[in-house]
Scaffold this active site. Structure first.
Site, PDB file in Angstrom:
ATOM      1  N   LYS A  24     -68.915  17.774 -71.076  1.00  9.50           N
ATOM      2  CA  LYS A  24     -68.160  17.942 -69.823  1.00  9.50           C
ATOM      3  C   LYS A  24     -66.676  17.242 -69.790  1.00  9.50           C
ATOM      4  O   LYS A  24     -65.440  17.767 -69.937  1.00  9.50           O
ATOM      5  CB  LYS A  24     -68.678  17.915 -68.516  1.00  9.50           C
ATOM      6  N   ARG A  93     -69.665  14.052 -61.331  1.00 10.71           N
ATOM      7  CA  ARG A  93     -70.306  15.002 -61.945  1.00 10.71           C
ATOM      8  C   ARG A  93     -70.806  14.587 -63.366  1.00 10.71           C
ATOM      9  O   ARG A  93     -70.255  13.636 -63.910  1.00 10.71           O
ATOM     10  CB  ARG A  93     -69.488  16.266 -62.231  1.00 10.71           C
ATOM     11  N   GLY A 102     -77.376  22.210 -64.737  1.00  8.52           N
ATOM     12  CA  GLY A 102     -78.017  22.054 -63.382  1.00  8.52           C
ATOM     13  C   GLY A 102     -79.212  21.282 -63.567  1.00  8.52           C
ATOM     14  O   GLY A 102     -79.882  20.956 -62.290  1.00  8.52           O
ATOM     15  N   MET A 104     -79.037  17.501 -63.870  1.00 10.01           N
ATOM     16  CA  MET A 104     -78.617  16.387 -63.369  1.00 10.01           C
ATOM     17  C   MET A 104     -77.844  16.668 -62.126  1.00 10.01           C
ATOM     18  O   MET A 104     -77.652  17.704 -61.722  1.00 10.01           O
ATOM     19  CB  MET A 104     -77.964  15.506 -64.417  1.00 10.01           C
ATOM     20  N   ARG A 337     -67.492  25.102 -71.368  1.00  8.24           N
ATOM     21  CA  ARG A 337     -68.753  24.492 -72.463  1.00  8.24           C
ATOM     22  C   ARG A 337     -68.926  25.759 -73.185  1.00  8.24           C
ATOM     23  O   ARG A 337     -68.774  26.946 -72.809  1.00  8.24           O
ATOM     24  CB  ARG A 337     -69.753  24.059 -71.637  1.00  8.24           C
ATOM     25  N   HIS A 453    -110.341  30.473 -84.186  1.00  6.78           N
ATOM     26  CA  HIS A 453    -110.226  31.749 -84.883  1.00  6.78           C
ATOM     27  C   HIS A 453    -109.677  32.723 -83.961  1.00  6.78           C
ATOM     28  O   HIS A 453    -108.754  33.538 -84.594  1.00  6.78           O
ATOM     29  CB  HIS A 453    -111.867  32.423 -84.677  1.00  6.78           C
ATOM     30  N   SER A 769    -100.177  24.791-103.437  1.00  5.49           N
ATOM     31  CA  SER A 769     -99.943  25.303-102.013  1.00  5.49           C
ATOM     32  C   SER A 769    -100.361  24.253-100.987  1.00  5.49           C
ATOM     33  O   SER A 769    -101.641  23.962-101.028  1.00  5.49           O
ATOM     34  CB  SER A 769    -100.504  26.690-101.920  1.00  5.49           C
ATOM     35  N   CYS A 837     -98.404  26.742 -97.096  1.00  2.00           N
ATOM     36  CA  CYS A 837     -98.813  27.754 -96.463  1.00  2.00           C
ATOM     37  C   CYS A 837     -99.708  27.618 -95.076  1.00  2.00           C
ATOM     38  O   CYS A 837    -100.154  28.225 -94.610  1.00  2.00           O
ATOM     39  CB  CYS A 837    -100.048  28.453 -97.396  1.00  2.00           C
ATOM     40  N   TYR A 857     -91.135  27.210-102.167  1.00  3.49           N
ATOM     41  CA  TYR A 857     -91.059  28.193-100.998  1.00  3.49           C
ATOM     42  C   TYR A 857     -92.098  27.755 -99.653  1.00  3.49           C
ATOM     43  O   TYR A 857     -92.674  27.094 -99.905  1.00  3.49           O
ATOM     44  CB  TYR A 857     -91.770  29.595-101.530  1.00  3.49           C
TER      45      TYR A 857
END
Length: 885
Positions: A24, A93, A102, A104, A337, A453, A769, A837, A857
């Site tokens: 701000k 502020r 919103g 603070m 902003r 699972h 992997s 993976c 990868y």
């Protein structure tokens, strides 16, 4: 005076000072520099806040600096703070470097007291306005600074409106406001034991300290955790001359966006209220008007505002969220902003700005946060809906689902087949539940973690899932579950949000996912930037096709065990495990081979021309066997049923075999390559099925690219033995089928010893992997399900851990092993291919680490593929940024 400068006038800063002046403050300074109508003021830095937060007091010299800059402001305005004849009033502020809207605190109209309010009334000629401003100040200051509940004041205000027979605040008179001011001061006296402070300088100090303290309020801390904002940034404090939107019908206050924040449409969007202060717009007391109406109501001012909006968007090269006030026909800018926006809006804005030449493709990619894409890829809760959250669990698989509660897989399948929407609620799922999971809209379990699972299967299917919701107490016999005394019966509707872990009573409206051309464009730009490849974890043709559609460049993990849990296959697998001799085992293996061969052919065909890494059987064998407790219960039942002797004896034998196979710690027992090393024929059958499927496709002119992965290797000799079997079977099948096929044989690095001896293992592996789910468990000594259910939340709350290590890679511990294994593996085998993976392959911060250590990868679930593509591009752009610093 201290050497550190803690206070800056608005004309001393600029947009590049965001870390010091907050978002701000730096933007107010930038707008001042641009010559826009910004009410003058000054900013107290985030460094001052951090000092106050550490020490509980101002840093040396700050008070004197505030006095100096306040005097400058007073000279500039020709007024003094709280003067009884012509008072200067200010707002106080917050403003952190990263926007936290919103979260603070703010105090308006500061400088009013019993004397200065009369001066304000005389100067404005509007006594009603002056006392309205005074009561607002008392109410806000008392709430934020003195800790008096806001509702105490609201009740008095409502009583006054009832007494006067009016509905709106604007209908109250000056006398009404005077009376309320006295009542408000009485409330403060009763609640705090002191009078409301009348010294304007004391008011200012107390307000500044309150804003500093609000950096640590619960909502701000929660917000920072949610959005991964560092806790040590601190907030700046902006002291700004007040302008008033409540001075009559030629005054107004509002909020506007330079584009629509929901859709991204290049159309001005906003709301305003005539004769109101900023708090009225967000409080919902009056219904705001659309910004379009301002064009009719105040056309000249609307024209000025739109010019400012256009100028700010071009200057910042992004959509702006702007606060403005009109005071008696004059426009003032209070804030700008970068505007918060939905994922769909972010994509559209980025694409439009590239096409208009405002930004380049790299900047467009950088602006889209990877995790935002989850909004587009799964159904989600409508943010405008109200609902009752009855429990929370682990967000195991993203997306939201609505359905009627069912407690077993058979019921889920039966009702699902009739087109009914159901949520499968279980203590924990097992492979036997797969048909119910397929039929359900989503899954809720009261036990289990992010790799249970239910979690793994649901993620693979793209179904919402919540695990470990321990407050959900299931009574299977009565077909109910209870949460803190609330009873939910089978057939009642619930909503689950697998993104947040919320369990909600009743039906909540969902927003369906959409993949549009803007997403495709941004991802194509990301693909031009990234170095990391992106594959998918897929075990079914449906998952493989979905992932390829999302841009996956192959499969990094295809798990054979998930192909063995269907109703037609599980009995065969159990016969294989429980076989009393080699002949019976071989019979079971022969039955499984053609079933797997068909599955592999489908998946390889979908991924034609792309690599497919197939992991041989990995999990503990007990996962395929009947539950020991269930068997005992069944035996006890059969004991009392006449004429069931034969079945009883069969179950008794089965119980003995299952008991013999049970292990004290199955996750570290007979599993992975240990099965192949000790059970003849198991490895060979799997490899035969894979290679036959690939050769079938070769003969059809396809291009299958097979990578065989040996799991849970700890010793070089294990991989040598398993590789020999795989190569011997593969070469035999290729020769018998008279075709040619290129293939790789590698291993999964999921044990610390494997990482530490990667130079030895790398000599006999074509690829590594990293299975970081198990590598994290074995490195940290955490059982994931138990950790997440028992102590991990407290570890995170107490700062022992900064992140859940099963969601974001533990770079300092597990990451060190990964880095070491990469270096050792490449020393032994410069051509070795390296990938990941585990679930970390879909986590943006973990992907950055994978980029940094030079993996080839990452592999993740199908629905995370777009996220990973974008995150990999962010990682590459991060390298570019680092190089230019």
């Amino acid at each position: 005076m201290a050497s550190t400068k803690y206070v800056y006038d608005f004309d001393e800063g600029d947009a590049g000072m965001k870390k010091l002046l907050g978002g701000k403050g730096s933007n107010l300074a930038e707008m001042t520099r641009l010559g826009l109508p910004v009410p003058p003021g000054f900013t107290i830095t985030t460094e001052a806040c951090n000092h106050y937060y550490r020490e509980g007091a101002y840093p040396e010299g700050l008070e004197a600096e505030i006095d100096e800059h306040l005097e400058r402001l007073e000279r500039k305005m020709g007024k003094k703070l709280g003067d009884k004849n012509d008072p200067l009033l200010v707002s106080v502020r917050s403003g952190a470097a990263i926007s936290m809207p919103g979260m603070m605190d703010t105090v308006l109209n500061l400088g009013l007291n019993d004397d200065s309010v009369r001066g304000l009334a005389n100067q404005t000629g509007d006594e009603r306005f002056a006392y309205d401003a005074y009561r607002r100040f008392i109410q806000m200051f008392s709430d934020i600074v003195m800790g008096v509940e806001r509702n105490r004041f609201e009740r008095e205000l409502e009583k006054k409106k009832e007494e006067r027979g009016v509905a709106l605040d604007v209908e109250l008179t000056a006398e009404d406001w005077k009376d309320l001011v006295e009542k408000f001061k009485d409330i403060v006296r009763k609640e705090t034991g002191r009078d409301f402070p009348s010294d304007p300088r004391e008011q200012l100090d107390l307000a500044i300290q309150a804003v500093f303290k609000s950096w640590g309020n619960p909502r701000a801390v929660t917000y920072r955790k949610q959005y991964d904002i560092p806790h040590d940034l601190g907030t700046a404090v902006n002291v700004q001359t007040m302008v008033f939107g409540n001075k009559g019908d030629d005054s107004a206050t509002g909020v506007c966006f330079t584009r629509n924040p929901s859709t991204g449409e290049a159309k001005r969007f906003g709301e305003y209220l005539v004769n109101a202060q900023g708090e009225d717009v967000v409080a919902g007391i009056r219904t705001p008007k659309s910004l379009d109406e301002l064009a009719e109501e105040m056309p000249a001012l609307y024209g000025q505002l739109t010019q400012v909006m256009e100028k700010l968007e071009k200057h910042y090269r992004d959509m702006q969220d702007i606060e403005f006030t009109i005071e008696q026909g004059k426009l003032f800018m209070l804030q700008t902003r970068t505007g918060k926006r939905t994922a769909a809006a972010a994509l559209k804005i980025a694409v439009d700005m590239v096409e208009s030449g405002l930004i380049d493709k790299e900047e467009a990619v950088r602006r889209i946060q990877p995790d935002q894409l989850d909004q587009l890829l799964h159904p989600r809760l409508d943010p405008d809906e109200r609902y009752e959250v009855i429990a929370k669990g682990l967000p195991a698989s993203p997306g939201a689902a609505v359905g009627e509660v069912v407690f077993d897989a058979d019921t889920a399948e039966m009702r699902g087949s009739r087109g009914e929407k159901v949520i499968l609620v279980r203590w924990e799922t097992t492979p036997d539940d797969i048909h119910g999971i397929i039929a359900a809209q989503g899954v809720l379990t009261s036990h289990g973690g992010m790799t249970s699972h239910a979690a793994v299967v649901a993620r693979g299917m793209g179904k919402p899932c919540i695990c470990g919701a321990e407050a959900v107490k299931i009574n299977q016999a009565e077909r109910i579950f209870e949460v803190n005394g609330l009873v939910v019966r089978e057939g009642e509707t619930i909503t689950i949000d697998g993104t947040s872990g919320k369990v909600i009573l009743g039906e909540v409206k969902l927003i369906e996912p959409k993949v549009d051309e803007n997403l495709e464009k941004v991802l194509s730009w990301a693909d031009e930037i990234r170095r990391l490849g992106v594959r998918t974890n897929a075990d079914t043709p449906e998952d493989a096709q979905r992932a390829r559609d999302f841009g996956a460049e192959g499969i990094g993990l295809c798990r054979i065990e998930h192909m063995l849990i269907g109703e037609d296959r599980l009995p065969i697998v159990r016969r294989m495990i429980l076989a009393e001799d080699e002949e019976k085992r071989e019979e079971a293996l022969m039955e499984l081979e053609p079933l797997l061969r068909r599955d592999f052919e489908e998946i390889l065909e979908i991924m034609d021309g792309l690599p497919v890494t197939i992991r041989l059987l990995d999990p503990p064998l007990h996962e395929f066997l009947p539950n020991l407790v269930d068997l005992r219960v069944e035996l006890e039942r059969l004991k009392h049923v006449p004429g069931e002797r034969e079945e009883y004896e069969e179950k008794e034998k089965l119980l003995a075999r299952v008991r013999a196979e049970s292990e004290a710690n199955p996750m570290l027992g007979l599993r992975g390559c240990r099965v192949g090393c000790t059970m003849g024929g198991v490895t060979e059958m799997q490899v035969r099925a894979i290679i036959k499927a690939a050769c079938d496709l070769k003969k059809k002119g396809k291009d299958p690219r097979v990578e065989i992965m040996i799991p849970l290797v700890a010793f070089r000799k294990e991989l040598e033995l398993e590789r020999e079997k795989a190569v011997e079977v593969t070469e035999g099948v290729i020769e018998a089928m008279q075709t040619r096929l290129e293939y790789l044989v590698g291993t999964m690095i999921e044990l610390p010893r494997a990482a530490l001896t990667a130079d030895q293992i790398g000599e006999v592996a074509d690829f590594f992997s990293f299975g970081t789910n198990d590598l994290t468990q074995t490195t940290l000594g955490f059982s994931r399900d138990d950790a997440e259910a028992k102590f991990l939340p407290m570890y995170l709350e107490n700062g022992i851990l900064t992140d859940n290590p099963f969601q974001t890679l533990d770079v300092e511990g597990v990451g060190k092993l990964v880095r070491m294994a990469c270096e050792l593996g490449r020393e032994a085998n410069p051509a070795i291919k390296l990938g990941i993976c585990g679930e970390h392959g879909g986590d943006p911060r973990s992907i950055r680490f994978c980029h940094q250590v030079g993996l080839n990868y990452v592999s993740c679930s199908p629905f995370r593929v777009p996220v990973a593509r974008l995150a990999a591009a962010h990682a590459a752009l991060g390298d570019v940024q680092d190089a230019t610093k």
